[in-house]
Design a protein around this motif. Sequence first.
Motif, PDB file in Angstrom:
ATOM      1  N   LEU A 282       0.814  -1.211   0.000  1.00  0.00           N
ATOM      2  CA  LEU A 282       0.000   0.000   0.000  1.00  0.00           C
ATOM      3  C   LEU A 282       0.851   1.266   0.000  1.00  0.00           C
ATOM      4  CD1 LEU A 282      -2.668  -1.084   2.652  1.00  0.00           C
ATOM      5  CD2 LEU A 282      -2.942  -1.018   0.177  1.00  0.00           C
ATOM      6  N   GLY A 283       2.118   1.125  -0.270  1.00  0.00           N
ATOM      7  CA  GLY A 283       3.007   2.284  -0.220  1.00  0.00           C
ATOM      8  C   GLY A 283       3.304   2.850  -1.596  1.00  0.00           C
ATOM      9  N   PHE A 284       4.582   2.984  -1.876  1.00  0.00           N
ATOM     10  CA  PHE A 284       5.020   3.605  -3.118  1.00  0.00           C
ATOM     11  C   PHE A 284       5.082   2.579  -4.245  1.00  0.00           C
ATOM     12  CE2 PHE A 284       6.449   6.442   0.176  1.00  0.00           C
ATOM     13  CZ  PHE A 284       6.287   7.694  -0.390  1.00  0.00           C
ATOM     14  N   PRO A 285       5.177   3.055  -5.489  1.00  0.00           N
ATOM     15  CA  PRO A 285       5.267   2.117  -6.621  1.00  0.00           C
ATOM     16  C   PRO A 285       6.522   1.255  -6.530  1.00  0.00           C
ATOM     17  CG  PRO A 285       4.796   4.354  -7.381  1.00  0.00           C
ATOM     18  CD  PRO A 285       5.126   4.455  -5.937  1.00  0.00           C
ATOM     19  N   THR A 286       6.468   0.106  -7.171  1.00  0.00           N
ATOM     20  CA  THR A 286       7.604  -0.817  -7.159  1.00  0.00           C
ATOM     21  C   THR A 286       8.844  -0.134  -7.738  1.00  0.00           C
ATOM     22  OG1 THR A 286       6.110  -2.687  -7.438  1.00  0.00           O
ATOM     23  CG2 THR A 286       8.438  -3.058  -7.927  1.00  0.00           C
ATOM     24  N   GLY A 287       9.943  -0.247  -7.017  1.00  0.00           N
ATOM     25  CA  GLY A 287      11.194   0.350  -7.463  1.00  0.00           C
ATOM     26  C   GLY A 287      11.485   1.701  -6.860  1.00  0.00           C
ATOM     27  N   TYR A 288      10.549   2.275  -6.098  1.00  0.00           N
ATOM     28  CA  TYR A 288      10.795   3.564  -5.453  1.00  0.00           C
ATOM     29  C   TYR A 288      11.685   3.346  -4.230  1.00  0.00           C
ATOM     30  CZ  TYR A 288       9.718   8.413  -4.260  1.00  0.00           C
ATOM     31  OH  TYR A 288       9.806   9.756  -4.010  1.00  0.00           O
ATOM     32  N   ALA A 289      12.615   4.249  -4.004  1.00  0.00           N
ATOM     33  CA  ALA A 289      13.570   4.112  -2.899  1.00  0.00           C
ATOM     34  C   ALA A 289      12.848   4.264  -1.570  1.00  0.00           C
ATOM     35  CB  ALA A 289      14.685   5.156  -3.028  1.00  0.00           C
ATOM     36  N   GLU A 290      12.590   3.138  -0.933  1.00  0.00           N
ATOM     37  CA  GLU A 290      11.832   3.130   0.314  1.00  0.00           C
ATOM     38  C   GLU A 290      12.110   1.808   1.015  1.00  0.00           C
ATOM     39  OE1 GLU A 290       8.923   2.223   2.987  1.00  0.00           O
ATOM     40  OE2 GLU A 290       8.579   1.430   0.978  1.00  0.00           O
ATOM     41  N   TRP A 291      12.291   1.843   2.331  1.00  0.00           N
ATOM     42  CA  TRP A 291      12.777   0.677   3.064  1.00  0.00           C
ATOM     43  C   TRP A 291      11.805  -0.502   3.040  1.00  0.00           C
ATOM     44  CZ3 TRP A 291      14.511   3.818   7.964  1.00  0.00           C
ATOM     45  CH2 TRP A 291      15.644   4.577   7.626  1.00  0.00           C
ATOM     46  N   GLY A 292      10.514  -0.227   3.145  1.00  0.00           N
ATOM     47  CA  GLY A 292       9.547  -1.310   3.206  1.00  0.00           C
ATOM     48  C   GLY A 292       9.566  -2.185   1.968  1.00  0.00           C
ATOM     49  N   GLN A 293       9.819  -1.589   0.808  1.00  0.00           N
ATOM     50  CA  GLN A 293       9.877  -2.380  -0.425  1.00  0.00           C
ATOM     51  C   GLN A 293      11.053  -3.336  -0.412  1.00  0.00           C
ATOM     52  OE1 GLN A 293       9.289  -0.965  -4.319  1.00  0.00           O
ATOM     53  NE2 GLN A 293       8.110   0.815  -3.668  1.00  0.00           N
ATOM     54  N   LEU A 294      12.183  -2.892   0.087  1.00  0.00           N
ATOM     55  CA  LEU A 294      13.348  -3.761   0.138  1.00  0.00           C
ATOM     56  C   LEU A 294      13.114  -4.944   1.074  1.00  0.00           C
ATOM     57  CD1 LEU A 294      16.081  -0.996   0.211  1.00  0.00           C
ATOM     58  CD2 LEU A 294      15.556  -2.531  -1.681  1.00  0.00           C
ATOM     59  N   VAL A 295      12.376  -4.721   2.158  1.00  0.00           N
ATOM     60  CA  VAL A 295      12.011  -5.834   3.033  1.00  0.00           C
ATOM     61  C   VAL A 295      11.052  -6.770   2.306  1.00  0.00           C
ATOM     62  CG1 VAL A 295      10.898  -6.461   5.214  1.00  0.00           C
ATOM     63  CG2 VAL A 295      12.397  -4.467   5.116  1.00  0.00           C
ATOM     64  N   ASP A 296      10.137  -6.205   1.546  1.00  0.00           N
ATOM     65  CA  ASP A 296       9.194  -7.026   0.786  1.00  0.00           C
ATOM     66  C   ASP A 296       9.918  -7.851  -0.276  1.00  0.00           C
ATOM     67  OD1 ASP A 296       6.643  -7.964  -0.004  1.00  0.00           O
ATOM     68  OD2 ASP A 296       6.599  -6.510  -1.619  1.00  0.00           O
ATOM     69  N   PHE A 297      10.916  -7.259  -0.945  1.00  0.00           N
ATOM     70  CA  PHE A 297      11.695  -8.005  -1.934  1.00  0.00           C
ATOM     71  C   PHE A 297      12.386  -9.214  -1.294  1.00  0.00           C
ATOM     72  CE2 PHE A 297      12.481  -3.895  -4.555  1.00  0.00           C
ATOM     73  CZ  PHE A 297      11.190  -3.978  -5.047  1.00  0.00           C
ATOM     74  N   ALA A 298      12.790  -9.066  -0.034  1.00  0.00           N
ATOM     75  CA  ALA A 298      13.553 -10.130   0.634  1.00  0.00           C
ATOM     76  C   ALA A 298      12.676 -11.251   1.165  1.00  0.00           C
ATOM     77  CB  ALA A 298      14.362  -9.532   1.788  1.00  0.00           C
ATOM     78  N   ARG A 299      11.360 -11.077   1.120  1.00  0.00           N
ATOM     79  CA  ARG A 299      10.470 -12.048   1.752  1.00  0.00           C
ATOM     80  C   ARG A 299      10.632 -13.450   1.153  1.00  0.00           C
ATOM     81  NH1 ARG A 299       4.307 -10.302   2.121  1.00  0.00           N
ATOM     82  NH2 ARG A 299       4.836  -9.706  -0.021  1.00  0.00           N
ATOM     83  N   ALA A 300      10.889 -13.541  -0.147  1.00  0.00           N
ATOM     84  CA  ALA A 300      10.993 -14.849  -0.801  1.00  0.00           C
ATOM     85  C   ALA A 300      12.391 -15.452  -0.708  1.00  0.00           C
ATOM     86  CB  ALA A 300      10.587 -14.716  -2.268  1.00  0.00           C
ATOM     87  N   TRP A 301      13.335 -14.741  -0.060  1.00  0.00           N
ATOM     88  CA  TRP A 301      14.720 -15.221  -0.044  1.00  0.00           C
ATOM     89  C   TRP A 301      15.277 -15.265   1.368  1.00  0.00           C
ATOM     90  CZ3 TRP A 301      16.048 -17.062  -4.649  1.00  0.00           C
ATOM     91  CH2 TRP A 301      15.360 -16.567  -5.764  1.00  0.00           C
ATOM     92  N   LEU A 302      14.468 -15.699   2.316  1.00  0.00           N
ATOM     93  CA  LEU A 302      14.910 -15.780   3.713  1.00  0.00           C
ATOM     94  C   LEU A 302      15.688 -17.074   3.924  1.00  0.00           C
ATOM     95  CD1 LEU A 302      11.731 -14.420   5.544  1.00  0.00           C
ATOM     96  CD2 LEU A 302      13.787 -13.186   4.857  1.00  0.00           C
ATOM     97  N   GLN A 303      16.892 -17.091   3.397  1.00  0.00           N
ATOM     98  CA  GLN A 303      17.779 -18.238   3.492  1.00  0.00           C
ATOM     99  C   GLN A 303      19.172 -17.738   3.866  1.00  0.00           C
ATOM    100  OE1 GLN A 303      17.604 -20.571  -0.135  1.00  0.00           O
ATOM    101  NE2 GLN A 303      15.469 -19.952  -0.493  1.00  0.00           N
ATOM    102  N   PRO A 304      19.959 -18.554   4.560  1.00  0.00           N
ATOM    103  CA  PRO A 304      21.298 -18.102   4.974  1.00  0.00           C
ATOM    104  C   PRO A 304      22.160 -17.637   3.806  1.00  0.00           C
ATOM    105  CG  PRO A 304      20.716 -20.113   6.115  1.00  0.00           C
ATOM    106  CD  PRO A 304      19.636 -19.891   5.108  1.00  0.00           C
ATOM    107  N   ALA A 305      22.001 -18.248   2.638  1.00  0.00           N
ATOM    108  CA  ALA A 305      22.836 -17.866   1.495  1.00  0.00           C
ATOM    109  C   ALA A 305      22.530 -16.449   1.017  1.00  0.00           C
ATOM    110  CB  ALA A 305      22.643 -18.862   0.349  1.00  0.00           C
ATOM    111  N   TYR A 306      21.326 -15.952   1.321  1.00  0.00           N
ATOM    112  CA  TYR A 306      20.916 -14.614   0.866  1.00  0.00           C
ATOM    113  C   TYR A 306      20.687 -13.695   2.068  1.00  0.00           C
ATOM    114  CZ  TYR A 306      19.968 -17.425  -3.296  1.00  0.00           C
ATOM    115  OH  TYR A 306      20.071 -18.293  -4.362  1.00  0.00           O
ATOM    116  N   TRP A 307      21.546 -13.797   3.054  1.00  0.00           N
ATOM    117  CA  TRP A 307      21.394 -13.039   4.291  1.00  0.00           C
ATOM    118  C   TRP A 307      21.329 -11.536   4.059  1.00  0.00           C
ATOM    119  CZ3 TRP A 307      25.257  -9.535   5.160  1.00  0.00           C
ATOM    120  CH2 TRP A 307      26.428  -9.716   4.424  1.00  0.00           C
ATOM    121  N   TYR A 308      22.031 -11.062   3.047  1.00  0.00           N
ATOM    122  CA  TYR A 308      22.177  -9.620   2.838  1.00  0.00           C
ATOM    123  C   TYR A 308      20.874  -8.947   2.418  1.00  0.00           C
ATOM    124  CZ  TYR A 308      22.898 -11.842  -1.702  1.00  0.00           C
ATOM    125  OH  TYR A 308      22.773 -12.655  -2.799  1.00  0.00           O
TER     126      TYR A 308
END
Length: 340
Positions: A282-308
């Motif tokens: 419900l925030g900004f468009p995809t790709g806009y510089a905003e912290w919540g989107q980066l957390v959302d991008f990481a949701r599918a990669w919660l694995q030790p190999a992709y810790w960053y």
Amino acid sequence: MTTLSAPPQPRESRLKGFLTSRPVQKLRRNKLAMVGLLISLLFVLTAFFAPWIARPSTEAGGNCLRDLNLSSPTQIYNPANPGFWQALFNAPDSCYSIERESFAPTPVPPNPQAVFGTSQGYDIFYGLVWGTRTMFKLALIVVSITLLVGVVIGAISGFYGGWIDNLIQRFIDVIFALPSLVLTIILVTFLRARNPGVDPSFPIILAYTVAGWASYARIVRGEVLRTRQLEYVDAARSLGARDWRLIMKHVIPNSLASVITIAILDLGTVPLSVAALSFLGLGFPTGYAEWGQLVDFARAWLQPAYWYVMVFPAAFIVLFSLGFNLFGDALRDAYDPKSR
């Protein structure tokens, strides 16, 4: 007989008087407060100097440089170039688009081109640095508007009392009966549905203003109920001062200490709520510089190999909240008369 008068004593400057006041001295002795202030200042500097820290490049699109009328990334460091000042004070929207290194959904670990790695192809470092500026802009606008509305309504409620106070307080009770996050989500969803082409920050600001002013109003009302009975208010009224002059010049300025500390705490919590909205889509468009989107991008990669993909956004969010909460709590304790 001549009387020798003592030479006039130099008047202490206001700045020196402020720095030597008891609340400031108490803050300076509080090590956690100084740590919080340092962290907050680091984020302020990161937001202000975002164009230098995460410099726009030509390899990842170059739209930001084009809109700044710059032909090379190094020109952004040249004060003689108008793009230097525009990037600092009025960066175009294209600069807030996270630079995309690739279209591969698989995260890429930190490397010289993307020092924090990539998530969904987006440069995490660029998104976090420019996202700091986005968060500060939203936090300052939301807190300023809600504080202004809350102070004015709370002052009117406490000063006049009677049916006006009763009406305002019952309306505030209705707002408090609804969970603030749920109310914000409903308002943002409604505003976005009714205004599909509007600036995405407008529904967020309006929703948080509607949901947030009541807490300030209730605090100010309590302070005004105490302040309006003091002698200097009665003296000003006896000299013919009108109600609005009494409220704006005498009552409100002496009722702001507690509400200002709450506002500083809210500067650290509003960005977290905005990040939660983006995480929910419900925030900004995809790709806009905003912290919540980066957390959302990481949701599918919660694995030790992709810790960053999760560690770096989480670290920014936690440190940002920690800094303002440490300083805000210490500021509230320093200006609380009960703690003196």
